[in-house]
Design a protein around this motif. Sequence first.
Motif, PDB file in Angstrom:
ATOM      1  N   GLN A   1      -5.357  15.773  13.267  1.00  0.00           N
ATOM      2  CA  GLN A   1      -5.074  14.927  12.075  1.00  0.00           C
ATOM      3  C   GLN A   1      -3.516  15.123  11.862  1.00  0.00           C
ATOM      4  N   THR A   2      -3.147  14.183  11.157  1.00  0.00           N
ATOM      5  CA  THR A   2      -1.679  13.837  10.992  1.00  0.00           C
ATOM      6  C   THR A   2      -1.290  14.692   9.915  1.00  0.00           C
ATOM      7  N   THR A   3       0.070  15.463  10.168  1.00  0.00           N
ATOM      8  CA  THR A   3       0.427  16.106   9.023  1.00  0.00           C
ATOM      9  C   THR A   3       1.061  15.880   7.791  1.00  0.00           C
ATOM     10  N   SER A   4       0.773  16.470   6.640  1.00  0.00           N
ATOM     11  CA  SER A   4       1.509  16.055   5.558  1.00  0.00           C
ATOM     12  C   SER A   4       2.981  15.477   5.534  1.00  0.00           C
ATOM     13  N   ASP A   5       3.806  16.205   6.281  1.00  0.00           N
ATOM     14  CA  ASP A   5       5.138  15.858   6.422  1.00  0.00           C
ATOM     15  C   ASP A   5       5.247  14.533   7.042  1.00  0.00           C
ATOM     16  N   GLU A   6       4.523  14.273   8.173  1.00  0.00           N
ATOM     17  CA  GLU A   6       4.567  12.981   8.903  1.00  0.00           C
ATOM     18  C   GLU A   6       4.336  11.635   7.808  1.00  0.00           C
ATOM     19  N   LEU A   7       3.265  11.941   7.055  1.00  0.00           N
ATOM     20  CA  LEU A   7       2.795  11.141   6.178  1.00  0.00           C
ATOM     21  C   LEU A   7       3.648  10.549   5.036  1.00  0.00           C
ATOM     22  N   ILE A   8       4.281  11.766   4.559  1.00  0.00           N
ATOM     23  CA  ILE A   8       5.157  11.753   3.367  1.00  0.00           C
ATOM     24  C   ILE A   8       6.384  10.789   3.464  1.00  0.00           C
ATOM     25  N   GLY A   9       6.615  10.811   4.768  1.00  0.00           N
ATOM     26  CA  GLY A   9       7.685   9.719   5.136  1.00  0.00           C
ATOM     27  C   GLY A   9       7.527   8.339   4.699  1.00  0.00           C
ATOM     28  N   PHE A  10       6.254   8.096   4.807  1.00  0.00           N
ATOM     29  CA  PHE A  10       5.869   6.550   4.512  1.00  0.00           C
ATOM     30  C   PHE A  10       5.793   6.281   3.106  1.00  0.00           C
ATOM     31  N   GLU A  11       5.912   7.300   2.083  1.00  0.00           N
ATOM     32  CA  GLU A  11       5.897   6.936   0.860  1.00  0.00           C
ATOM     33  C   GLU A  11       6.725   5.995   0.338  1.00  0.00           C
ATOM     34  N   GLY A  12       6.626   5.240  -0.526  1.00  0.00           N
ATOM     35  CA  GLY A  12       7.603   4.307  -1.387  1.00  0.00           C
ATOM     36  C   GLY A  12       6.759   3.145  -2.101  1.00  0.00           C
ATOM     37  N   ASN A  13       7.798   2.450  -2.622  1.00  0.00           N
ATOM     38  CA  ASN A  13       7.401   1.216  -3.344  1.00  0.00           C
ATOM     39  C   ASN A  13       7.503   0.048  -2.350  1.00  0.00           C
ATOM     40  N   TYR A  14       6.704  -0.735  -2.271  1.00  0.00           N
ATOM     41  CA  TYR A  14       6.676  -1.881  -1.218  1.00  0.00           C
ATOM     42  C   TYR A  14       6.243  -3.258  -1.755  1.00  0.00           C
ATOM     43  N   GLU A  15       6.913  -4.194  -1.102  1.00  0.00           N
ATOM     44  CA  GLU A  15       6.332  -5.925  -1.543  1.00  0.00           C
ATOM     45  C   GLU A  15       4.919  -5.827  -1.234  1.00  0.00           C
ATOM     46  N   TYR A  16       4.116  -6.764  -1.910  1.00  0.00           N
ATOM     47  CA  TYR A  16       3.012  -7.139  -1.330  1.00  0.00           C
ATOM     48  C   TYR A  16       2.693  -8.551  -1.584  1.00  0.00           C
ATOM     49  N   LYS A  17       1.657  -9.098  -1.252  1.00  0.00           N
ATOM     50  CA  LYS A  17       1.331 -10.597  -1.287  1.00  0.00           C
ATOM     51  C   LYS A  17       1.472 -10.798  -2.720  1.00  0.00           C
ATOM     52  N   ASN A  18       1.666 -12.363  -2.934  1.00  0.00           N
ATOM     53  CA  ASN A  18       1.856 -13.203  -4.019  1.00  0.00           C
ATOM     54  C   ASN A  18       2.936 -12.363  -4.888  1.00  0.00           C
ATOM     55  N   ASN A  19       4.208 -12.185  -4.268  1.00  0.00           N
ATOM     56  CA  ASN A  19       5.262 -11.508  -4.997  1.00  0.00           C
ATOM     57  C   ASN A  19       4.882 -10.342  -6.039  1.00  0.00           C
ATOM     58  N   THR A  20       4.044  -9.379  -5.623  1.00  0.00           N
ATOM     59  CA  THR A  20       3.346  -8.341  -6.154  1.00  0.00           C
ATOM     60  C   THR A  20       3.941  -7.089  -5.455  1.00  0.00           C
TER      61      THR A  20
END
Length: 345
Positions: free
Chosen positions: A260-279
């Motif tokens: 299983q991937t460690t929590s430290d590795e996954l936490i690095g991907f956290e954030g606010n992202y653009e999505y479809k239809n300008n959301t």
Amino acid sequence: MKKLVQVLILCCILGQVTAQNQTQSNTYVCPPCNQSCDKVEYNSPGVCEHCNMILVRKDHSKTIAFYLQDGVEVLDFAGPMEVFAYAGYKVFTVSEKIQPIKSQGILTIIPDYSIENAPKADILAFFGGNSSAASENTAVIQWVKNQSEVKYHFSVCTGAFVLAQAGILDGKTATTFHNALENLAVQYPKVKVRKNVRFVDNGKVITTAGISAGIDGALHLVAKLQGLNTAKRTAYYMEYDNWQLGNGLVLSDDNPYHKQTTSDELIGFEGNYEYKNNTLFDLVYNAKTKDLNAIINEISYPIYHENGDVFSDISNEPVYFKRNQSGQIIGYSLTQDGKIYSKLK
């Protein structure tokens, strides 16, 4: 010269087998639903355009026989049946004879086959609820012993008594319904009975505790055979929030929870992202499921780590995260070289 010809023939056969295996690994089908789409094949993962079920790899599909006796516990078999069906397995029912049986005196079931005409299966499963009707039936036990091509045996609740009577649990560790643990230990001294576990995995033989624990055991078997992410998607689809990864005794080498991937590795991907239809959406780490969750319109959607910066969504579609030269995540794309949706913060 003769040896050279034999080598060439062997190479040709191996090449055909390899090509066939590669073709199957790239072929996807929808889980059996008795509709016309059961025969439709796709060349990539995704969702069936007819029944909206998540596609599964054709070569991962297994055939599983559910032996049901009169009085069988409903959730004992219905829970695992839901798991295996959604995972793409071909499930059929077997009983001593082809005549209606009653589950818990309520649900009438007509078995697909009897022990006289049941086809071969990759997995053979037994369930509790009047299980003595099977474990004490010499014809049924002989039928179980004759299934020499079965790759896995699976039991829920007191279905373990059927496996024990057939000698399949001899020298192995097993569990069963909490009220039947002592009886299993006394009646079958060659079996090491474990208490307080949801399931026990001996490698090719998996036994579970009672009723709802069968769902845990079935998800575990799917994780063994098709990967942990497939099992996670199945649990998500079923809205089975009670599943705790690895909440059982795994005695086999093919433990699906070791990598299983460690929590430290996954936490690095956290954030606010653009999505479809300008959301926009927030990507956050879920400590309970040990996955990333995309929060879209106040609904949480799991994102499963595959390898490196590649993830997959609930439909098994890939998500490719992108980094800059400094190694920082700058966004993601839904195709390898497609549009990049930026990470804002």
